[in-house]
Design a protein around this motif. Structure first.
Motif, short mmCIF file in Angstrom:
data_model
loop_
_atom_site.label_atom_id
_atom_site.label_comp_id
_atom_site.label_asym_id
_atom_site.label_seq_id
_atom_site.Cartn_x
_atom_site.Cartn_y
_atom_site.Cartn_z
N ASP A 74 0.84 -1.21 0.00
CA ASP A 74 0.00 0.00 0.00
C ASP A 74 0.87 1.25 0.00
OD1 ASP A 74 -2.30 -1.53 0.01
OD2 ASP A 74 -2.72 -1.23 2.15
N TYR A 75 1.92 1.24 0.80
CA TYR A 75 2.81 2.38 0.84
C TYR A 75 3.54 2.55 -0.50
CZ TYR A 75 6.42 5.68 2.15
OH TYR A 75 7.24 6.78 2.18
N ALA A 76 3.95 1.44 -1.09
CA ALA A 76 4.63 1.50 -2.39
C ALA A 76 3.74 2.20 -3.42
CB ALA A 76 5.00 0.10 -2.87
N GLU A 77 2.46 1.86 -3.42
CA GLU A 77 1.53 2.48 -4.36
C GLU A 77 1.32 3.96 -4.03
OE1 GLU A 77 -3.08 2.13 -5.90
OE2 GLU A 77 -2.19 0.44 -4.84
N TYR A 78 1.15 4.24 -2.76
CA TYR A 78 0.90 5.62 -2.32
C TYR A 78 2.08 6.53 -2.63
CZ TYR A 78 0.58 9.55 0.91
OH TYR A 78 0.57 10.81 1.45
N ALA A 79 3.28 6.06 -2.30
CA ALA A 79 4.47 6.93 -2.39
C ALA A 79 5.31 6.68 -3.64
CB ALA A 79 5.34 6.73 -1.16
N GLY A 80 4.89 5.71 -4.46
CA GLY A 80 5.70 5.36 -5.62
C GLY A 80 7.05 4.80 -5.21
N SER A 81 7.07 4.05 -4.13
CA SER A 81 8.32 3.56 -3.55
C SER A 81 8.67 2.15 -4.04
CB SER A 81 8.23 3.56 -2.02
OG SER A 81 9.34 2.91 -1.45
N GLN A 82 9.71 2.07 -4.86
CA GLN A 82 10.19 0.77 -5.29
C GLN A 82 10.82 0.02 -4.10
OE1 GLN A 82 9.57 -0.87 -8.08
NE2 GLN A 82 10.66 -2.60 -7.18
N GLU A 83 11.40 0.75 -3.17
CA GLU A 83 12.00 0.10 -2.00
C GLU A 83 10.94 -0.64 -1.19
OE1 GLU A 83 14.78 0.89 1.93
OE2 GLU A 83 14.03 2.63 0.83
N ALA A 84 9.79 -0.03 -0.97
CA ALA A 84 8.73 -0.68 -0.20
C ALA A 84 8.27 -1.94 -0.92
CB ALA A 84 7.56 0.28 0.02
N ARG A 85 8.14 -1.86 -2.22
CA ARG A 85 7.72 -3.02 -3.02
C ARG A 85 8.76 -4.14 -2.90
NH1 ARG A 85 4.23 -4.03 -6.52
NH2 ARG A 85 3.50 -1.90 -6.72
N SER A 86 10.02 -3.80 -3.02
CA SER A 86 11.10 -4.77 -2.93
C SER A 86 11.14 -5.42 -1.54
CB SER A 86 12.42 -4.08 -3.24
OG SER A 86 13.49 -4.97 -3.08
N ARG A 87 10.93 -4.63 -0.52
CA ARG A 87 10.93 -5.15 0.85
C ARG A 87 9.74 -6.09 1.09
NH1 ARG A 87 14.13 -3.01 4.81
NH2 ARG A 87 15.57 -1.36 4.19
N ALA A 88 8.60 -5.76 0.54
CA ALA A 88 7.43 -6.64 0.67
C ALA A 88 7.73 -7.99 0.01
CB ALA A 88 6.20 -5.99 0.03
N GLU A 89 8.34 -7.95 -1.15
CA GLU A 89 8.65 -9.20 -1.85
C GLU A 89 9.72 -10.00 -1.10
OE1 GLU A 89 9.27 -7.96 -5.94
OE2 GLU A 89 7.24 -7.12 -5.95
N SER A 90 10.65 -9.32 -0.47
CA SER A 90 11.66 -10.01 0.33
C SER A 90 11.01 -10.71 1.52
CB SER A 90 12.71 -9.00 0.80
OG SER A 90 13.67 -9.61 1.61
#
Length: 193
Positions: A74-90
């Motif tokens: 949700d944060y990745a979508e809100y903030a456009g954060s690739q780091e958040a997306r990567s961390r979720a996948e990790s």
């Protein structure tokens, strides 16, 4: 009785401490940074169960990792954060590594080879794996969802509750979140568990 806001103001004034108002963005950023740090401290991709002022960071905890994953997406979508997306996948990848052979996920911090299965933890982890599958389309997540869902159904009492592999072997109202996770799983997999 003194209103809570007045009590806080008095306490602050007695300590001669002023607070600095912060924006919602600053609060959100601080919360996300805390989640990132809880993941960094474990060194495995999972999130720590807690932080103690006495002992520091705990080991990784599957349950909390499971429900942090949707927050990070949700944060990745809100903030456009690739780091958040990567961390979720990790985190989701780490959960695949700790899934037990019967499909359950373990209870406890830093689960080892002899970890016991946990109904509640399995349900909370389903939320994370569902988000990971919806975001990535990775079939490994789908397989893990199906396997976990089947285990939950297998250990469910015929009356619909769980009284084994849960805290103290008791029936808990909060297990409704496990049922909710199963309903979401069925929506994603199309398999009637």
């Amino acid at each position: 009785m003194i209103p809570v806001t007045l009590t806080r103001a008095i306490y602050r004034d007695l300590r001669r401490r002023q607070t600095t108002p912060r924006s919602d963005e600053e609060h959100l950023s601080a919360a996300i940074d805390w989640l990132y740090r809880s993941q960094d401290e474990t060194g495995c991709g999972g999130s720590a169960a807690y932080y103690s002022l006495l002992t520091g960071w705990s080991g990784p905890y599957p349950e909390t990792s499971g429900y942090i994953i949707p927050t990070l997406y949700d944060y990745a979508e809100y903030a456009g954060s690739q780091e958040a997306r990567s961390r979720a996948e990790s985190m989701a990848s780490w959960l695949l590594k700790v899934q037990l052979g019967n499909g359950a996920f373990p209870g406890g911090v830093d689960p080892g080879a002899n970890a016991e299965p946990s109904v509640f933890n399995t349900g909370q982890i389903l939320f994370g794996l569902i988000s990971a599958f919806q975001e990535t389309g990775n079939e490994e997540y789908l397989s893990a969802i199906e396997h976990a869902g089947n285990w939950l159904v297998d250990v469910q009492h015929e009356a619909g509750y769980w009284n084994q592999y849960d805290y103290r072997g008791e029936i808990h109202s909060y297990s409704s979140r496990v049922a909710w996770a199963l309903l979401k799983s069925e929506q994603v997999t199309g398999i009637d568990v």
